[in-house]
Design a protein around this motif. Structure first.
Motif, PDB file in Angstrom:
ATOM      1  N   ALA A 256     -32.076 -44.182 -41.268  1.00 43.14           N
ATOM      2  CA  ALA A 256     -31.223 -43.436 -42.195  1.00 43.14           C
ATOM      3  C   ALA A 256     -31.579 -43.817 -43.615  1.00 43.14           C
ATOM      4  O   ALA A 256     -31.935 -44.967 -43.899  1.00 43.14           O
ATOM      5  CB  ALA A 256     -29.746 -43.730 -41.921  1.00 43.14           C
ATOM      6  N   LEU A 257     -31.476 -42.847 -44.493  1.00 40.41           N
ATOM      7  CA  LEU A 257     -31.622 -43.110 -45.919  1.00 40.41           C
ATOM      8  C   LEU A 257     -30.275 -43.516 -46.500  1.00 40.41           C
ATOM      9  O   LEU A 257     -29.251 -42.981 -46.080  1.00 40.41           O
ATOM     10  CB  LEU A 257     -32.140 -41.861 -46.627  1.00 40.41           C
ATOM     11  N   PRO A 258     -30.253 -44.491 -47.407  1.00 40.88           N
ATOM     12  CA  PRO A 258     -31.388 -45.089 -48.097  1.00 40.88           C
ATOM     13  C   PRO A 258     -32.053 -46.272 -47.397  1.00 40.88           C
ATOM     14  O   PRO A 258     -33.102 -46.726 -47.828  1.00 40.88           O
ATOM     15  CB  PRO A 258     -30.768 -45.546 -49.418  1.00 40.88           C
ATOM     16  N   GLU A 259     -31.471 -46.803 -46.325  1.00 37.66           N
ATOM     17  CA  GLU A 259     -31.996 -48.022 -45.703  1.00 37.66           C
ATOM     18  C   GLU A 259     -33.460 -47.885 -45.294  1.00 37.66           C
ATOM     19  O   GLU A 259     -34.255 -48.807 -45.475  1.00 37.66           O
ATOM     20  CB  GLU A 259     -31.139 -48.386 -44.486  1.00 37.66           C
ATOM     21  N   ALA A 260     -33.845 -46.719 -44.762  1.00 43.79           N
ATOM     22  CA  ALA A 260     -35.219 -46.548 -44.285  1.00 43.79           C
ATOM     23  C   ALA A 260     -36.239 -46.711 -45.405  1.00 43.79           C
ATOM     24  O   ALA A 260     -37.394 -47.075 -45.151  1.00 43.79           O
ATOM     25  CB  ALA A 260     -35.375 -45.181 -43.613  1.00 43.79           C
ATOM     26  N   ASP A 261     -35.825 -46.454 -46.646  1.00 41.45           N
ATOM     27  CA  ASP A 261     -36.740 -46.623 -47.778  1.00 41.45           C
ATOM     28  C   ASP A 261     -36.958 -48.084 -48.133  1.00 41.45           C
ATOM     29  O   ASP A 261     -37.763 -48.391 -49.019  1.00 41.45           O
ATOM     30  CB  ASP A 261     -36.194 -45.872 -49.003  1.00 41.45           C
ATOM     31  N   HIS A 262     -36.252 -48.966 -47.460  1.00 39.14           N
ATOM     32  CA  HIS A 262     -36.427 -50.400 -47.699  1.00 39.14           C
ATOM     33  C   HIS A 262     -37.236 -51.065 -46.585  1.00 39.14           C
ATOM     34  O   HIS A 262     -37.417 -52.286 -46.608  1.00 39.14           O
ATOM     35  CB  HIS A 262     -35.059 -51.077 -47.838  1.00 39.14           C
TER      36      HIS A 262
END
Length: 395
Positions: A256-262
């Motif tokens: 899920a975004l925003p977590e996946a961008d980390h």
């Protein structure tokens, strides 16, 4: 497993022959499930849960396709819900759960051992208890012994296909407790939207106009990385990966975004990325690679990938219509980065306005995709032999 064959999706008779267990018919029953479950919840007296006031917390216990109902409940109630809603997938009830809390035990068969164990523990602790599952089952018997409310659910074949039959009683309970605004009109409008998805994704609809067939053909041979852009879409992304596993016997990684961008975004520079150059510290935005490919001028269901690209990572974005502004920016940037690196991208937008409508339409399209992917791969979508063998090994 045989080689992916797009021809398997061309003719309705071939599709139906490849689906002897009737998984497509089960998926198509979603609208009917909503209407039937609404009646069953009313007849069971679920509204009476409000007589004892609002609980301190809601704990949904369930496994597999039954456990997803708790996630859908939490997503529809949303981040503004005045009480926490959590799903327990296992044998143990958290220590903090007690008489002030409502435990909802969900099992399509009514005989899931983990769910029965947690429900029995909830009864021993004096928790308020609601049971949802098969009539005449061990769960129904436990509810009777505990004087708990019980909502009988008729399975349409497989637990994973009975999602809405299992979920609607939970939504009716949340409505009675004033935790969710889900009037009968919204339940009906959601059913109508699901009927529309079923029409568009029907077996006799040709691949070039059938959105689910098109996405399935695009995914075949790729490694799906499925991201949601909200709590609703994250739940739909997790559901899609579970359906990839059970229907298509295929891997899938959800996020899920925003977590996946980390974290997950780094896979764009890894082994499964297709054709793009790895990240260069001197060129962090990729500007030295040339212009970012322009998305095709058609609907969101088509992926963007060159004809000669190899199979590899495939980013599937389940896109909610209600995104945090920063999440929307992250989605756009993530998609651009994926395309620049040769990673295929498919975006599936939510439909409708109400949270239930939006999550239901994302889940419905993804359900069809996973069944058509199974057929494309020459896999019978219905059996779950590995699960059955595992149960036999531990019995």
């Amino acid at each position: 497993m045989s080689t992916p064959d797009p021809g398997r999706l061309e003719e309705a008779r071939d599709v139906e022959a490849a689906d002897p267990g009737g998984m497509l018919r089960q998926v198509a029953s979603s609208a009917a499930q909503i209407r039937e479950a609404r009646r069953a919840a009313a007849e069971a007296g679920v509204e009476a849960l409000a007589d004892d006031g609002r609980p301190r917390a809601i704990v949904v216990t369930g496994m597999g396709g039954s456990g997803i109902s708790g996630d859908v409940l939490a997503a529809v109630c949303g981040l503004g819900c005045p009480v926490p809603i959590t799903t327990v997938r296992g044998y143990r009830l958290p220590g903090w759960v007690g008489a002030a809390d409502l435990v909802i035990a969900v099992s399509c068969s009514g005989s899931t051992e983990e769910t029965l164990e947690v429900a029995a523990e909830a009864a021993r602790r004096g928790c308020r208890l609601l049971c949802v599952g098969g009539a005449g089952s061990p769960l129904a018997e436990l509810a009777a012994r505990s004087r708990a409310l019980f909502v009988p659910v008729r399975s349409v074949g497989q637990p994973r296909s009975t999602l809405w039959g299992l979920t609607v009683p939970l939504l009716v309970a949340a409505r009675a407790l004033r935790l969710a605004d889900v009037p009968d009109e919204v339940l009906e409008s959601t059913a109508v939207l699901l009927e529309d998805v079923a029409h568009r994704c029907r077996p006799d609809s040709e691949p070039f106009v059938n959105p689910a067939k098109r996405v399935a053909l695009d995914l075949a041979g790729d490694v799906p990385l499925v991201w949601g852009t909200s709590q609703l879409a994250e739940t739909a992304a997790y559901r899609m990966c579970c359906q990839l596993n059970e229907n298509a016997k295929y891997p899938g990684v959800y996020g899920a975004l925003p977590e996946a961008d980390h974290n997950q975004v780094m896979a764009f520079d890894g082994f499964f990325a297709g054709g793009g150059s790895p990240a260069d510290p001197a060129d962090p935005d990729g500007s030295l690679w040339g212009p970012t490919p322009t998305p095709p001028d058609n609907d969101d269901f088509f992926r963007d990938r060159s004809e000669d690209a190899e199979h590899g990572l495939h980013l599937v974005v389940l896109r909610d219509t209600d995104e945090h502004p920063q999440t929307a920016k992250r989605r756009e940037a993530s998609v651009e980065m994926a395309r620049a690196r040769g990673v295929a991208v498919t975006e599936i937008p939510a439909e409708g306005a109400h949270p239930l409508e939006r999550i239901a339409t994302m889940i419905a399209l993804a359900d069809y995709v996973t069944v058509y992917l199974a057929i494309t791969l020459g896999v019978d979508p219905t059996p779950v032999r590995a699960i059955q063998e595992l149960k036999a090994r531990i019995a």
